[in-house]
Design a protein around this motif. Sequence first.
Motif, PDB file in Angstrom:
ATOM      1  N   PHE A   1     -44.298  24.665 -36.696  1.00 56.05           N
ATOM      2  CA  PHE A   1     -44.400  23.204 -36.788  1.00 56.05           C
ATOM      3  C   PHE A   1     -44.004  22.782 -38.193  1.00 56.05           C
ATOM      4  O   PHE A   1     -44.342  23.453 -39.166  1.00 56.05           O
ATOM      5  CB  PHE A   1     -45.836  22.745 -36.487  1.00 56.05           C
ATOM      6  CG  PHE A   1     -46.021  21.250 -36.579  1.00 56.05           C
ATOM      7  CD1 PHE A   1     -45.534  20.417 -35.589  1.00 56.05           C
ATOM      8  CD2 PHE A   1     -46.672  20.681 -37.660  1.00 56.05           C
ATOM      9  CE1 PHE A   1     -45.692  19.043 -35.675  1.00 56.05           C
ATOM     10  CE2 PHE A   1     -46.847  19.310 -37.752  1.00 56.05           C
ATOM     11  CZ  PHE A   1     -46.356  18.486 -36.751  1.00 56.05           C
ATOM     12  N   SER A   2     -43.296  21.672 -38.285  1.00 50.49           N
ATOM     13  CA  SER A   2     -42.927  21.116 -39.585  1.00 50.49           C
ATOM     14  C   SER A   2     -43.141  19.612 -39.556  1.00 50.49           C
ATOM     15  O   SER A   2     -42.761  18.945 -38.592  1.00 50.49           O
ATOM     16  CB  SER A   2     -41.448  21.411 -39.884  1.00 50.49           C
ATOM     17  OG  SER A   2     -41.010  20.686 -41.010  1.00 50.49           O
ATOM     18  N   ILE A   3     -43.749  19.097 -40.608  1.00 48.09           N
ATOM     19  CA  ILE A   3     -43.852  17.652 -40.783  1.00 48.09           C
ATOM     20  C   ILE A   3     -43.513  17.360 -42.234  1.00 48.09           C
ATOM     21  O   ILE A   3     -43.953  18.052 -43.145  1.00 48.09           O
ATOM     22  CB  ILE A   3     -45.241  17.091 -40.393  1.00 48.09           C
ATOM     23  CG1 ILE A   3     -45.229  15.563 -40.485  1.00 48.09           C
ATOM     24  CG2 ILE A   3     -46.351  17.726 -41.199  1.00 48.09           C
ATOM     25  CD1 ILE A   3     -46.420  14.892 -39.825  1.00 48.09           C
ATOM     26  N   SER A   4     -42.665  16.367 -42.417  1.00 47.88           N
ATOM     27  CA  SER A   4     -42.238  16.007 -43.765  1.00 47.88           C
ATOM     28  C   SER A   4     -41.850  14.540 -43.807  1.00 47.88           C
ATOM     29  O   SER A   4     -41.656  13.903 -42.772  1.00 47.88           O
ATOM     30  CB  SER A   4     -41.051  16.876 -44.199  1.00 47.88           C
ATOM     31  OG  SER A   4     -39.971  16.693 -43.310  1.00 47.88           O
ATOM     32  N   SER A   5     -41.738  14.049 -45.024  1.00 45.48           N
ATOM     33  CA  SER A   5     -41.278  12.693 -45.247  1.00 45.48           C
ATOM     34  C   SER A   5     -40.336  12.727 -46.439  1.00 45.48           C
ATOM     35  O   SER A   5     -40.788  12.835 -47.578  1.00 45.48           O
ATOM     36  CB  SER A   5     -42.456  11.754 -45.518  1.00 45.48           C
ATOM     37  OG  SER A   5     -41.997  10.435 -45.691  1.00 45.48           O
ATOM     38  N   PRO A   6     -39.043  12.676 -46.178  1.00 45.41           N
ATOM     39  CA  PRO A   6     -38.111  12.722 -47.310  1.00 45.41           C
ATOM     40  C   PRO A   6     -38.219  11.448 -48.141  1.00 45.41           C
ATOM     41  O   PRO A   6     -38.608  10.398 -47.636  1.00 45.41           O
ATOM     42  CB  PRO A   6     -36.740  12.820 -46.633  1.00 45.41           C
ATOM     43  CG  PRO A   6     -36.931  12.218 -45.283  1.00 45.41           C
ATOM     44  CD  PRO A   6     -38.358  12.510 -44.898  1.00 45.41           C
ATOM     45  N   ILE A   7     -37.891  11.573 -49.413  1.00 47.34           N
ATOM     46  CA  ILE A   7     -37.854  10.384 -50.249  1.00 47.34           C
ATOM     47  C   ILE A   7     -36.825   9.424 -49.665  1.00 47.34           C
ATOM     48  O   ILE A   7     -35.761   9.839 -49.222  1.00 47.34           O
ATOM     49  CB  ILE A   7     -37.572  10.756 -51.723  1.00 47.34           C
ATOM     50  CG1 ILE A   7     -37.773   9.545 -52.604  1.00 47.34           C
ATOM     51  CG2 ILE A   7     -36.211  11.381 -51.885  1.00 47.34           C
ATOM     52  CD1 ILE A   7     -37.875   9.889 -54.075  1.00 47.34           C
ATOM     53  N   PHE A   8     -37.173   8.157 -49.604  1.00 52.04           N
ATOM     54  CA  PHE A   8     -36.322   7.165 -48.945  1.00 52.04           C
ATOM     55  C   PHE A   8     -35.195   6.702 -49.865  1.00 52.04           C
ATOM     56  O   PHE A   8     -35.337   6.690 -51.086  1.00 52.04           O
ATOM     57  CB  PHE A   8     -37.142   5.943 -48.536  1.00 52.04           C
ATOM     58  CG  PHE A   8     -38.244   6.209 -47.537  1.00 52.04           C
ATOM     59  CD1 PHE A   8     -38.417   7.443 -46.926  1.00 52.04           C
ATOM     60  CD2 PHE A   8     -39.129   5.202 -47.211  1.00 52.04           C
ATOM     61  CE1 PHE A   8     -39.430   7.667 -46.006  1.00 52.04           C
ATOM     62  CE2 PHE A   8     -40.152   5.413 -46.299  1.00 52.04           C
ATOM     63  CZ  PHE A   8     -40.298   6.637 -45.698  1.00 52.04           C
ATOM     64  N   MET A   9     -34.096   6.281 -49.258  1.00 55.77           N
ATOM     65  CA  MET A   9     -32.979   5.680 -49.988  1.00 55.77           C
ATOM     66  C   MET A   9     -32.510   4.465 -49.222  1.00 55.77           C
ATOM     67  O   MET A   9     -32.432   4.492 -47.997  1.00 55.77           O
ATOM     68  CB  MET A   9     -31.820   6.673 -50.134  1.00 55.77           C
ATOM     69  CG  MET A   9     -30.638   6.112 -50.906  1.00 55.77           C
ATOM     70  SD  MET A   9     -29.311   7.331 -51.100  1.00 55.77           S
ATOM     71  CE  MET A   9     -28.282   6.487 -52.300  1.00 55.77           C
ATOM     72  N   ASN A  10     -32.194   3.392 -49.932  1.00 52.86           N
ATOM     73  CA  ASN A  10     -31.607   2.245 -49.250  1.00 52.86           C
ATOM     74  C   ASN A  10     -30.105   2.198 -49.527  1.00 52.86           C
ATOM     75  O   ASN A  10     -29.603   2.878 -50.420  1.00 52.86           O
ATOM     76  CB  ASN A  10     -32.307   0.931 -49.625  1.00 52.86           C
ATOM     77  CG  ASN A  10     -32.006   0.458 -51.021  1.00 52.86           C
ATOM     78  OD1 ASN A  10     -30.849   0.296 -51.399  1.00 52.86           O
ATOM     79  ND2 ASN A  10     -33.042   0.222 -51.811  1.00 52.86           N
ATOM     80  N   LYS A  11     -29.411   1.414 -48.749  1.00 50.38           N
ATOM     81  CA  LYS A  11     -27.950   1.377 -48.815  1.00 50.38           C
ATOM     82  C   LYS A  11     -27.420   0.828 -50.131  1.00 50.38           C
ATOM     83  O   LYS A  11     -26.252   1.031 -50.450  1.00 50.38           O
ATOM     84  CB  LYS A  11     -27.400   0.554 -47.648  1.00 50.38           C
ATOM     85  CG  LYS A  11     -27.581   1.241 -46.320  1.00 50.38           C
ATOM     86  CD  LYS A  11     -27.033   0.412 -45.180  1.00 50.38           C
ATOM     87  CE  LYS A  11     -27.243   1.144 -43.865  1.00 50.38           C
ATOM     88  NZ  LYS A  11     -26.774   0.383 -42.726  1.00 50.38           N
ATOM     89  N   LEU A  12     -28.244   0.139 -50.906  1.00 52.64           N
ATOM     90  CA  LEU A  12     -27.806  -0.446 -52.166  1.00 52.64           C
ATOM     91  C   LEU A  12     -27.941   0.500 -53.354  1.00 52.64           C
ATOM     92  O   LEU A  12     -27.376   0.242 -54.416  1.00 52.64           O
ATOM     93  CB  LEU A  12     -28.602  -1.730 -52.450  1.00 52.64           C
ATOM     94  CG  LEU A  12     -28.488  -2.827 -51.392  1.00 52.64           C
ATOM     95  CD1 LEU A  12     -29.411  -3.990 -51.736  1.00 52.64           C
ATOM     96  CD2 LEU A  12     -27.052  -3.300 -51.254  1.00 52.64           C
ATOM     97  N   GLU A  13     -28.677   1.589 -53.199  1.00 51.91           N
ATOM     98  CA  GLU A  13     -28.891   2.511 -54.317  1.00 51.91           C
ATOM     99  C   GLU A  13     -27.619   3.287 -54.644  1.00 51.91           C
ATOM    100  O   GLU A  13     -26.819   3.579 -53.760  1.00 51.91           O
ATOM    101  CB  GLU A  13     -30.023   3.492 -53.997  1.00 51.91           C
ATOM    102  CG  GLU A  13     -31.390   2.854 -54.022  1.00 51.91           C
ATOM    103  CD  GLU A  13     -32.493   3.852 -53.780  1.00 51.91           C
ATOM    104  OE1 GLU A  13     -32.777   4.639 -54.701  1.00 51.91           O
ATOM    105  OE2 GLU A  13     -33.059   3.827 -52.671  1.00 51.91           O
ATOM    106  N   THR A  14     -27.494   3.652 -55.916  1.00 51.11           N
ATOM    107  CA  THR A  14     -26.327   4.407 -56.363  1.00 51.11           C
ATOM    108  C   THR A  14     -26.716   5.723 -57.025  1.00 51.11           C
ATOM    109  O   THR A  14     -25.858   6.431 -57.543  1.00 51.11           O
ATOM    110  CB  THR A  14     -25.488   3.575 -57.352  1.00 51.11           C
ATOM    111  OG1 THR A  14     -26.318   3.211 -58.451  1.00 51.11           O
ATOM    112  CG2 THR A  14     -24.928   2.329 -56.680  1.00 51.11           C
ATOM    113  N   LYS A  15     -27.992   6.048 -57.025  1.00 50.34           N
ATOM    114  CA  LYS A  15     -28.480   7.328 -57.555  1.00 50.34           C
ATOM    115  C   LYS A  15     -29.072   8.120 -56.405  1.00 50.34           C
ATOM    116  O   LYS A  15     -29.683   7.572 -55.492  1.00 50.34           O
ATOM    117  CB  LYS A  15     -29.555   7.109 -58.625  1.00 50.34           C
ATOM    118  CG  LYS A  15     -29.049   6.449 -59.888  1.00 50.34           C
ATOM    119  CD  LYS A  15     -28.277   7.441 -60.716  1.00 50.34           C
ATOM    120  CE  LYS A  15     -27.903   6.843 -62.060  1.00 50.34           C
ATOM    121  NZ  LYS A  15     -27.147   7.758 -62.874  1.00 50.34           N
TER     122      LYS A  15
END
Length: 173
Positions: A54-68
């Motif tokens: 079993f794996s549960i995770s939450s990747p760090i989010f990115m929005n479409k406006l970010e450039t990093k």
Amino acid sequence: TTLFIAEEMGRIPYGIELDEERFSFVKENLHNKDNVFHGNSLNLTDYNIPECDFSISSPIFMNKLETKNPLNGYKSSGDYEQYLNDIGKIYKNVKRIMKPNSYVVIEVANFKNKGRVTTLAWDIALEVSKIMHFEGEIVINWETPEKDSEDGAFGGGYDHHYCLVFRTTQSSV
């Protein structure tokens, strides 16, 4: 939090944390101290993680406006398309360490930023469904102090997140 709850449930957790301060906190407080690694999930196969059920995770989010690139601690430039490609790379490696017919859950949200909606949850679901079978979603509604808040529970414009549920359908070898 996930690793601590897993231990409370009698499971043996493994995790990777990019942020050094968070890593130090978890390592200091986790019973299975050798099961948390300071590093980048893109390098998942570099760590000694056994086959998992079993794996549960939450990747760090990115929005479409970010450039990093948030997946390397915002240390280099990157766009939303590269972010989604990297998410695909991460979950290809996750599949490699999963037992056949096991479940992978990704907690993620869509959000609004400067009047633009980033369909992050749906985009990640599409990317990871190229790798594992998409079983469906579980919607988590967060309580907000103001029910009509434009910013939602976390300032992302919504008061809910998704737990995207995937299943490995064949041997990962």
